[in-house]
Design a protein around this motif. Sequence first.
Motif, PDB file in Angstrom:
ATOM      1  N   UNK A  77       0.893  -1.304   0.133  1.00  0.00           N
ATOM      2  CA  UNK A  77      -0.029  -0.056   0.060  1.00  0.00           C
ATOM      3  C   UNK A  77       0.776   1.303  -0.110  1.00  0.00           C
ATOM      4  N   UNK A  78       1.939   1.202   0.855  1.00  0.00           N
ATOM      5  CA  UNK A  78       2.893   2.386   0.757  1.00  0.00           C
ATOM      6  C   UNK A  78       3.437   2.685  -0.781  1.00  0.00           C
ATOM      7  N   UNK A  79       4.055   1.517  -1.405  1.00  0.00           N
ATOM      8  CA  UNK A  79       4.330   1.645  -2.602  1.00  0.00           C
ATOM      9  C   UNK A  79       3.412   2.212  -3.459  1.00  0.00           C
ATOM     10  N   UNK A  80       2.269   2.075  -3.170  1.00  0.00           N
ATOM     11  CA  UNK A  80       1.023   2.587  -4.109  1.00  0.00           C
ATOM     12  C   UNK A  80       0.866   4.142  -3.796  1.00  0.00           C
ATOM     13  N   UNK A  81       0.656   4.336  -2.484  1.00  0.00           N
ATOM     14  CA  UNK A  81       0.100   5.663  -1.775  1.00  0.00           C
ATOM     15  C   UNK A  81       0.966   6.746  -2.200  1.00  0.00           C
ATOM     16  N   UNK A  82       2.574   6.352  -1.976  1.00  0.00           N
ATOM     17  CA  UNK A  82       3.571   7.434  -2.263  1.00  0.00           C
ATOM     18  C   UNK A  82       3.460   7.946  -3.453  1.00  0.00           C
ATOM     19  N   UNK A  83       3.492   7.320  -4.639  1.00  0.00           N
ATOM     20  CA  UNK A  83       3.523   7.862  -6.136  1.00  0.00           C
ATOM     21  C   UNK A  83       1.966   8.489  -6.220  1.00  0.00           C
ATOM     22  N   UNK A  85       0.072   9.904  -3.956  1.00  0.00           N
ATOM     23  CA  UNK A  85       0.169  11.321  -3.262  1.00  0.00           C
ATOM     24  C   UNK A  85       0.843  12.199  -3.884  1.00  0.00           C
ATOM     25  N   UNK A  86       2.058  11.909  -4.190  1.00  0.00           N
ATOM     26  CA  UNK A  86       2.923  12.887  -5.126  1.00  0.00           C
ATOM     27  C   UNK A  86       2.462  13.326  -6.172  1.00  0.00           C
ATOM     28  N   UNK A  87       2.028  12.555  -6.909  1.00  0.00           N
ATOM     29  CA  UNK A  87       1.201  12.998  -8.153  1.00  0.00           C
ATOM     30  C   UNK A  87       0.067  13.921  -8.233  1.00  0.00           C
ATOM     31  N   UNK A  88      -0.925  13.665  -6.964  1.00  0.00           N
ATOM     32  CA  UNK A  88      -1.997  14.389  -6.759  1.00  0.00           C
ATOM     33  C   UNK A  88      -1.577  15.766  -6.293  1.00  0.00           C
ATOM     34  N   UNK A  89      -0.530  15.990  -5.420  1.00  0.00           N
ATOM     35  CA  UNK A  89       0.099  16.998  -4.789  1.00  0.00           C
ATOM     36  C   UNK A  89       0.640  17.947  -6.057  1.00  0.00           C
ATOM     37  N   UNK A  90       1.287  17.161  -6.897  1.00  0.00           N
ATOM     38  CA  UNK A  90       1.912  18.004  -8.211  1.00  0.00           C
ATOM     39  C   UNK A  90       1.005  18.315  -9.195  1.00  0.00           C
ATOM     40  N   UNK A  91      -0.282  17.730  -9.193  1.00  0.00           N
ATOM     41  CA  UNK A  91      -1.135  18.048 -10.190  1.00  0.00           C
ATOM     42  C   UNK A  91      -2.128  19.046  -9.781  1.00  0.00           C
ATOM     43  N   UNK A 108      -8.345   9.117 -16.630  1.00  0.00           N
ATOM     44  CA  UNK A 108      -7.645   9.768 -15.314  1.00  0.00           C
ATOM     45  C   UNK A 108      -7.516   8.972 -14.153  1.00  0.00           C
ATOM     46  N   UNK A 109      -8.591   7.913 -14.004  1.00  0.00           N
ATOM     47  CA  UNK A 109      -8.483   7.007 -12.944  1.00  0.00           C
ATOM     48  C   UNK A 109      -8.002   5.693 -13.297  1.00  0.00           C
ATOM     49  N   UNK A 110      -7.915   5.282 -14.452  1.00  0.00           N
ATOM     50  CA  UNK A 110      -7.325   3.866 -14.511  1.00  0.00           C
ATOM     51  C   UNK A 110      -5.704   4.027 -14.247  1.00  0.00           C
ATOM     52  N   UNK A 111      -4.979   4.810 -14.529  1.00  0.00           N
ATOM     53  CA  UNK A 111      -3.655   4.567 -14.055  1.00  0.00           C
ATOM     54  C   UNK A 111      -3.330   4.253 -12.709  1.00  0.00           C
ATOM     55  N   UNK A 112      -4.167   4.888 -11.774  1.00  0.00           N
ATOM     56  CA  UNK A 112      -4.349   4.523 -10.273  1.00  0.00           C
ATOM     57  C   UNK A 112      -4.675   3.240 -10.420  1.00  0.00           C
ATOM     58  N   UNK A 113      -5.595   2.728 -10.844  1.00  0.00           N
ATOM     59  CA  UNK A 113      -6.193   1.295 -10.560  1.00  0.00           C
ATOM     60  C   UNK A 113      -5.017   0.321 -11.024  1.00  0.00           C
ATOM     61  N   UNK A 114      -4.332   0.626 -12.330  1.00  0.00           N
ATOM     62  CA  UNK A 114      -3.219  -0.124 -12.994  1.00  0.00           C
ATOM     63  C   UNK A 114      -1.911  -0.341 -11.958  1.00  0.00           C
ATOM     64  N   UNK A 115      -1.635   0.835 -11.480  1.00  0.00           N
ATOM     65  CA  UNK A 115      -0.552   1.224 -10.232  1.00  0.00           C
ATOM     66  C   UNK A 115      -0.852   0.415  -9.113  1.00  0.00           C
ATOM     67  N   UNK A 116      -2.061   0.281  -8.626  1.00  0.00           N
ATOM     68  CA  UNK A 116      -2.516  -0.417  -7.405  1.00  0.00           C
ATOM     69  C   UNK A 116      -2.513  -1.770  -7.434  1.00  0.00           C
TER      70      UNK A 116
END
Length: 156
Positions: A77-83, A85-91, A108-116
């Motif tokens: 979950x940390x490996x998922x949440x850190x990038x 959160x970083x992406x959301x903060x930057x965007x 916009x949502x599909x990359x998050x599901x794939x990363x998870x």
Amino acid sequence: MSWAVRLYPAAFRREFGDEVAEVYREATRDAGPLGRMRETGDVIGHALRMRLGLGSAGRWFGAVVAVAVAVPYAVSWLRFLVPVAGGLLLAGRQAFVRLRTAPAVPAAGLPFLVLAELTGALAVYLALPLLLVVLGAAVAVSVRRRRGGSGPLVGA
């Protein structure tokens, strides 16, 4: 509570089942939901230790197993949440205000599901419901746009 008492071995249940149920009722009489859940967990843990023939070492073993299962899951979950959160903060908010068409929302949502999924943070049985949520968001944006809304966000 009777379902938790059924986890005890049959001989123990015949001899002490009513007593266990009564102690549970007394312990949870004025307890809140968290207290009842904790007591239920204690009863289940004790029943399983008895069924498996584990003594006090069973508690230590159970704690080790729980940590051994929880730590890799937390790390994924940390490996998922850190990038994310970083992406959301930057965007920032402006990135979401631009989601004005129905296809843009799943895109916009599909990359998050794939990363998870790739990091192991997304259980297989959650993939379809989350995909349905993303598609539901696309429908909501589409309906809002047809009704003349200026953007997908409330108040936008």
